[in-house]
Design a protein around this motif. Structure first.
Motif, mmCIF file in Angstrom:
data_model
loop_
_atom_site.group_PDB
_atom_site.id
_atom_site.type_symbol
_atom_site.label_atom_id
_atom_site.label_comp_id
_atom_site.label_asym_id
_atom_site.label_seq_id
_atom_site.Cartn_x
_atom_site.Cartn_y
_atom_site.Cartn_z
ATOM 1 N N ARG A 1 0.817 -1.217 0.000
ATOM 2 C CA ARG A 1 0.000 0.000 0.000
ATOM 3 C C ARG A 1 0.848 1.263 0.000
ATOM 4 O O ARG A 1 0.523 2.221 -0.681
ATOM 5 N N SER A 2 1.932 1.279 0.738
ATOM 6 C CA SER A 2 2.778 2.476 0.743
ATOM 7 C C SER A 2 3.499 2.614 -0.590
ATOM 8 O O SER A 2 3.700 3.720 -1.074
ATOM 9 N N GLY A 3 3.857 1.499 -1.214
ATOM 10 C CA GLY A 3 4.466 1.541 -2.538
ATOM 11 C C GLY A 3 3.493 2.055 -3.575
ATOM 12 O O GLY A 3 3.841 2.857 -4.441
ATOM 13 N N SER A 4 2.248 1.626 -3.476
ATOM 14 C CA SER A 4 1.214 2.096 -4.395
ATOM 15 C C SER A 4 0.965 3.578 -4.192
ATOM 16 O O SER A 4 0.819 4.334 -5.142
ATOM 17 N N LEU A 5 0.933 3.998 -2.934
ATOM 18 C CA LEU A 5 0.725 5.406 -2.630
ATOM 19 C C LEU A 5 1.890 6.224 -3.166
ATOM 20 O O LEU A 5 1.703 7.266 -3.785
ATOM 21 N N HIS A 6 3.112 5.726 -2.964
ATOM 22 C CA HIS A 6 4.298 6.434 -3.450
ATOM 23 C C HIS A 6 4.261 6.558 -4.974
ATOM 24 O O HIS A 6 4.537 7.615 -5.524
ATOM 25 N N ALA A 7 3.895 5.466 -5.657
ATOM 26 C CA ALA A 7 3.821 5.496 -7.121
ATOM 27 C C ALA A 7 2.750 6.477 -7.588
ATOM 28 O O ALA A 7 2.954 7.220 -8.544
ATOM 29 N N THR A 8 1.623 6.500 -6.895
ATOM 30 C CA THR A 8 0.544 7.422 -7.247
ATOM 31 C C THR A 8 0.995 8.864 -7.056
ATOM 32 O O THR A 8 0.794 9.712 -7.925
ATOM 33 N N LEU A 9 1.624 9.144 -5.921
ATOM 34 C CA LEU A 9 2.089 10.502 -5.656
ATOM 35 C C LEU A 9 3.181 10.913 -6.636
ATOM 36 O O LEU A 9 3.220 12.053 -7.089
ATOM 37 N N SER A 10 4.062 9.987 -6.995
ATOM 38 C CA SER A 10 5.115 10.290 -7.969
ATOM 39 C C SER A 10 4.502 10.596 -9.328
ATOM 40 O O SER A 10 4.948 11.500 -10.028
ATOM 41 N N GLY A 11 3.478 9.842 -9.692
ATOM 42 C CA GLY A 11 2.802 10.070 -10.966
ATOM 43 C C GLY A 11 2.117 11.417 -11.013
ATOM 44 O O GLY A 11 2.149 12.115 -12.028
#
Length: 96
Positions: free
Chosen positions: A82-92
């Motif tokens: 979940r934190s990886g997904s959140l990080h990827a979303t925020l980076s995008g």
């Protein structure tokens, strides 16, 4: 009203934490597919039968006792995904 620590209403067996796992999954909207995916992402292979058994109570068909170590492992795997997904979303979003 001041905070008071609630009394312990049950004995805790660290070898049978299914009740806490079910409660955690209900609060966090976590299903068996989420768990299997997160564990797989962490390199941990678990059968669907076992993962389903973690959601059951002792005495139910297919019950697998969940230890406190497995509970922590599962939560950390979910947190990582979940934190990886959140990080990827925020980076995008930042890249737009």
């Amino acid at each position: 009203m001041n905070y008071r620590q609630p009394p312990l209403n049950r004995a805790v067996n660290p070898m049978k934490m299914n009740w806490l796992w079910r409660l955690t999954c209900e609060v966090g909207y976590v299903g068996v597919d989420d768990v299997l995916s997160a564990l797989n992402e962490a390199g941990i292979r678990v059968s669907r039968e076992r993962a389903l058994g973690w959601f059951k109570s002792e005495g139910e068909d297919g019950y697998f006792p969940l230890t406190i170590a497995e509970l922590e492992q599962n939560l950390r795997a979910l947190q990582s995904v979940r934190s990886g997904s959140l990080h990827a979303t925020l980076s995008g979003i930042a890249g737009k």
